[in-house]
Each structure stands twice: as structure tokens, then as C-alpha cells.
Design a protein around this motif. Structure first.
Motif, short mmCIF file in Angstrom:
data_model
loop_
_atom_site.label_atom_id
_atom_site.label_comp_id
_atom_site.label_asym_id
_atom_site.label_seq_id
_atom_site.Cartn_x
_atom_site.Cartn_y
_atom_site.Cartn_z
N ASN A 1 0.81 -1.22 0.00
CA ASN A 1 0.00 0.00 0.00
C ASN A 1 0.85 1.27 0.00
N SER B 1 3.81 1.56 -1.24
CA SER B 1 4.44 1.67 -2.56
C SER B 1 3.47 2.32 -3.54
N LEU B 2 2.20 1.94 -3.43
CA LEU B 2 1.19 2.50 -4.33
C LEU B 2 0.89 3.97 -4.02
N SER B 3 0.96 4.32 -2.75
CA SER B 3 0.56 5.68 -2.36
C SER B 3 1.69 6.69 -2.40
N LEU C 1 7.00 4.48 -6.02
CA LEU C 1 6.44 3.93 -7.26
C LEU C 1 7.34 4.23 -8.45
N SER D 1 9.08 1.08 -10.49
CA SER D 1 8.43 0.83 -11.78
C SER D 1 9.39 0.41 -12.88
N GLU E 1 2.50 0.24 -11.32
CA GLU E 1 1.26 0.34 -10.54
C GLU E 1 0.38 -0.89 -10.76
N LEU F 1 1.86 -3.78 -8.82
CA LEU F 1 1.62 -3.60 -7.38
C LEU F 1 0.15 -3.83 -7.03
N ASN F 2 -0.73 -3.50 -7.95
CA ASN F 2 -2.15 -3.75 -7.70
C ASN F 2 -2.44 -5.25 -7.68
N ALA G 1 -1.79 -6.02 -4.25
CA ALA G 1 -2.88 -5.52 -3.41
C ALA G 1 -4.08 -6.46 -3.47
#
Length: 218
Positions: free
Chosen positions: A20, A22-24, A29, A33, A39, A42-43, A46
Motif C-alpha cells: 500500500n 508503494s502504491l501511495s 512507485l 516501476s 502500478e 503492485l495492484n 494488493a
């Protein structure tokens, strides 16, 4: 992430930090990447985390249902056995000179302790009484009606159903545990790979690694 001493909840928490945050955090990111952890990638992590969390909650709920079913079974059996023992004692008086009743109703034998034996003994006792008009008439003189006998037999049958429910709930809980464990292993494998990438991408940014819950030595 060293998982040997972590609880399931701690694994979920630590995994959440890595995924989370890393995504925020755009800095993280942007750093990971170029190494393949976009993203979208990473999702995927998640989604794994969400699935694992759901299965952990499901497993807890299933074991709660096991406990509830076990409590119902124990309560029902205790009451049904108490009724049976009282009726048995009464029958020993009512049929003390009736050789057939003593034998068929098993008035002097040992009481079964296993659930299968108990169900057979108690169910057979009530069904034999209900099938014999003479015995029912004798018991009526002791205030025991046919409705009473039917109700107590129904209570025995309810114990049988409660016992089967315990078995079902235990099976469901075991399946839920298996599904949870498989998903947790899948999540750990994903997080382990990502941690290697994050350490490479953020090697000169220890504060960002710390934000991901990755301890930086020295």
C-alpha cells in the motif's frame, strides 16, 4: 520479511506496508516501476493481500461456527441425557418385575458413552417404549404420557443432528484453513520477490525502505 515469528495478522500488516505504501508514495512507485513493479503489478499484490485478508476473516468465522455448534451439541446432549436417565430410573421401578421390559429397554446394562453408542441406546429405548401399548399404559400411571416420550425422543434426534452439524462445521473450518494457508503462501512469495526489488530500487533511500517496513541495517 522474516515470517518465522510472525502471526497471520502481522504478516498481513507487514505485507500491507510494502504494497500500500508503494502504491501511495510516488517516489517509491517511480523507483520500482523501471524494475517491473509498475502500478499494475503492485495492484496485483494488493489484490492478493485483499484475498488473503478475506480468507483469514472467513477462517476465523468458520471456527466461531464450530464453537457455536459444539456448544449447542453439548447443551442439547446434557439435557437429553438428563431426561433419559430420569425416565430410565422411573422405568426400573415401573417394570422391575417385567423381564421382557428389563431386557428390551436395557434397564440394567451399562450406559453408552460414545455418541454413536449413546444415540443407539437412547433412541432404541424410547422407540421400544412408544411401540409397546402395554408399556405406555404403565408409564401413564406414573404421569408419563406418549407426548412426553415423543418429545424426549425428538430431543435425542436433535442431538444426532447437532452432532452432524459439529462435523460439518469442523470440515468447513478445516477447508477454510487450507484455503487461507495457500493464499498466505502466495502472498508471502509475492512480497518476498518485491522486497528484493525494493531493496535494489531504493538502496540509496533507506528512509523509503523504512516506510515499507523493510529494516535497513547500520
Amino acid at each position: 520479511m522474516n515470517t518465522s515469528d510472525l502471526t497471520i495478522e502481522e504478516i498481513l500488516f507487514q505485507s500491507g506496508l510494502r504494497i500500500n505504501n508503494s502504491l501511495s508514495d510516488p517516489k517509491i512507485l517511480n523507483a520500482v516501476s523501471p524494475l517491473g513493479y509498475t502500478e499494475t503489478k503492485l495492484n496485483e499484490g494488493a489484490s492478493l493481500l485483499a484475498d488473503a485478508t478475506t480468507l483469514v476473516e472467513t477462517q476465523k468465522r468458520e471456527y466461531g461456527e464450530v464453537d457455536a455448534a459444539q456448544t449447542t451439541y453439548e447443551t442439547d446432549r446434557k439435557q437429553a441425557h438428563s431426561n433419559y436417565m430420569n425416565m430410565l430410573a422411573l422405568c426400573k421401578v415401573a417394570f422391575k418385575k417385567d423381564v421382557k421390559a428389563i431386557s428390551v429397554l436395557d434397564l440394567t446394562g451399562r450406559r453408552a458413552t460414545t455418541i454413536s453408542g449413546w444415540l443407539k441406546q437412547t433412541g432404541g429405548f424410547y422407540r421400544a417404549l412408544l411401540d409397546n401399548e402395554e408399556w405406555k399404559s404403565v408409564l401413564a400411571g406414573f404421569g408419563q404420557t406418549e407426548d412426553t416420550l415423543n418429545a424426549q425422543l425428538a430431543a435425542i434426534e436433535a442431538v444426532a443432528a447437532a452432532s452432524e452439524m459439529v462435523k460439518k462445521e469442523k470440515g468447513d473450518a478445516q477447508n477454510a484453513t487450507q484455503e487461507r494457508d495457500v493464499k498466505i503462501e502466495e502472498l508471502l512469495d509475492w512480497v518476498s520477490d518485491y522486497e528484493v526489488i525494493a531493496r535494489i530500487a531504493l538502496t540509496d533511500k533507506p528512509q523509503l525502505l523504512e516506510k515499507l517496513g523493510i529494516v535497513v541495517k547500520g
